[in-house]
Scaffold this active site. Structure first.
Site, PDB file in Angstrom:
ATOM      1  N   SER A 101      -8.198   9.964  -3.079  1.00 33.73           N
ATOM      2  CA  SER A 101      -7.799   9.363  -1.808  1.00 33.73           C
ATOM      3  C   SER A 101      -7.528   7.880  -1.995  1.00 33.73           C
ATOM      4  CB  SER A 101      -8.905   9.548  -0.751  1.00 33.73           C
ATOM      5  OG  SER A 101     -10.079   8.860  -1.150  1.00 33.73           O
ATOM      6  N   SER A 102      -6.883   7.295  -1.004  1.00 33.77           N
ATOM      7  CA  SER A 102      -6.724   5.850  -0.913  1.00 33.77           C
ATOM      8  C   SER A 102      -7.734   5.353   0.110  1.00 33.77           C
ATOM      9  CB  SER A 102      -5.293   5.484  -0.476  1.00 33.77           C
ATOM     10  OG  SER A 102      -5.159   4.077  -0.364  1.00 33.77           O
ATOM     11  N   THR A 103      -8.785   4.694  -0.376  1.00 30.95           N
ATOM     12  CA  THR A 103      -9.899   4.277   0.474  1.00 30.95           C
ATOM     13  C   THR A 103      -9.454   3.255   1.501  1.00 30.95           C
ATOM     14  OG1 THR A 103     -11.409   4.651  -1.367  1.00 30.95           O
ATOM     15  CG2 THR A 103     -12.218   3.259   0.423  1.00 30.95           C
ATOM     16  N   TRP A 111      -6.894   7.571   3.400  1.00 29.46           N
ATOM     17  CA  TRP A 111      -5.910   8.649   3.391  1.00 29.46           C
ATOM     18  C   TRP A 111      -6.121   9.516   2.163  1.00 29.46           C
ATOM     19  CZ3 TRP A 111      -3.948   9.865   7.697  1.00 29.46           C
ATOM     20  CH2 TRP A 111      -3.582   8.896   8.637  1.00 29.46           C
ATOM     21  N   ARG A 147       0.825  -1.209   0.000  1.00 21.92           N
ATOM     22  CA  ARG A 147       0.000   0.000   0.000  1.00 21.92           C
ATOM     23  C   ARG A 147       0.861   1.263   0.000  1.00 21.92           C
ATOM     24  NH1 ARG A 147      -4.443   2.398   4.337  1.00 21.92           N
ATOM     25  NH2 ARG A 147      -5.749   3.428   2.784  1.00 21.92           N
TER      26      ARG A 147
END
Length: 385
Positions: free
Chosen positions: A94-96, A69, A30
């Site tokens: 965003s990064s869910t 984020w 990630r």
């Protein structure tokens, strides 16, 4: 892979009960997709948090939290943002949080052998999870924002994945690789694009968040039929994603309160602080936006110039002002009354139906109670308009 990273990925997979997506969660880095900075929401706005401001272990612990984020606000990536907070409330990428990503993948029914179209590559993290499980050749992903698309392509390449990546308007899908078994969207739409239905095979599925201008959300899971239609029920629990840009509400203008025709209501407008009631009201007034001025509810349809505001009178009733061609509060109140009489059913008691000519939402068991979803004009808009 060092022991810290392996442990954090394993802990994340266990925390979110990743199930058949566990191997993908444990394999995909990630940190590659989040980049070197994220935004933290503070009272004054969005403040960038940089990888170089903390130790490697602290950064990895941040990355592998089950948290969304934000990576871009108002088109500015976190790495490029000034140190002072950005006073904008709407993130643009965003990064869910991984638990929601896995929930969406499971809802879509994605499994080995499926060919998938993803609308909204974003950081590329969910794309990588699907590539790991299905193989890169089975995944096509579209991203509208060129900067985000380029960053996602770089991260996927470094991670060793080579899906078909398309820069463009995901609302049109990608016919070159059609038909798809599953279409999954990571942006919210007001209505289901017809190109999506046309590019999914008979018996395939479309899984997408839906978000209207009033703020009502639903998590739709539709089955496509061979005649070019699709239907299904939203899940009982809705999800909130950023809207596809052509589907986003226009900015609200300055609102004048207390003007127009006067009436009274016994329906408490604070119902609209609840997600389900907001969804129902939106079905009746799909072009309206709602806001609160203290205890006063406002509804505004900028296109028609219609307005309503509802305020308490202190005697168990509420004072209503309305003007314009649509009586927004009256229309919303009728829908809310029907929903209340039906026992306040959740999203899963509604059915979404899509045809070539019409889309509508109906309340099951209501004797035919239904509302049309809004029609959308062409995108991009005609420059002559």
């Amino acid at each position: 892979m060092n022991d810290l990273v392996a442990g954090l990925r394993a802990d994340l997979a266990a925390t979110i009960d990743a199930g058949d997506w566990r191997a993908a969660i444990e394999a995909v880095a990630r940190e590659l997709f989040i980049g070197a900075a994220v935004y933290r929401e503070d009272p004054d706005g969005w403040t960038p948090v940089h990888k170089l401001e903390m130790s490697y272990a602290e950064w990895l612990n941040l990355v592998y939290r089950d948290t969304t984020w934000v990576t871009q606000v108002a088109g500015v990536m976190a790495e490029e943002a000034p140190r002072e907070p950005i006073p904008v409330k709407r993130p643009t990428s965003s990064s869910t949080l991984p638990s929601l990503v896995v929930r969406m993948l499971r809802t879509a029914g994605i499994t080995e052998g499926d060919k998938v179209l993803e609308i909204g590559t974003g950081t590329g993290y969910s794309t990588a999870l699907m590539c790991h499980r299905l193989g890169s050749g089975a995944v096509t992903s579209i991203e509208y924002d060129p900067q985000i698309a380029d960053r996602a392509k770089t991260a996927l390449t470094v991670a060793g994945y080579t899906p078909t990546l398309v820069r463009g308007d995901g609302l049109h899908g990608y016919p070159d690789n059609a038909p798809y078994d599953r279409l999954i969207a990571t942006c919210a739409v007001r209505t289901i694009p017809h190109d999506w239905v046309a590019q999914v095979r008979d018996g395939g599925t479309i899984t997408t968040p839906m978000l209207g201008w009033t703020g009502g959300a639903a998590f739709a899971h539709l089955k496509v039929a061979g005649d070019g239609t699709a239907s299904g029920r939203p899940l009982a629990r809705s999800v909130y994603f950023m809207p596809a840009r052509p589907h986003a509400a226009p900015p609200l203008e300055v609102i004048e309160l207390g003007v127009g025709d006067v009436s009274h209501t016994g329906t408490d407008p604070s119902l609209l602080t609840g997600d389900m009631a907001l969804f129902v009201a939106q079905l009746a007034v799909p072009h309206a936006q709602h806001a609160w001025a203290g205890k006063i509810l406002t509804l505004d349809d900028l296109g028609s110039g219609s307005h309503a505001d509802v305020r308490p009178t202190g005697d168990g009733r509420w004072l209503v002002h309305q003007h314009g061609p649509h009586r927004l509060w009256d229309e919303a109140e009728r829908a809310l009354t029907s929903w209340l009489k039906a026992g306040k059913p959740d999203h899963s008691s509604f059915t979404i139906t899509v045809t070539r000519d019409r889309q509508w939402v109906s309340l099951d068991g209501s004797g035919g109670l239904s509302w049309d979803l809004p029609e959308l004009g062409p995108w991009p808009p005609d420059p002559a308009d």
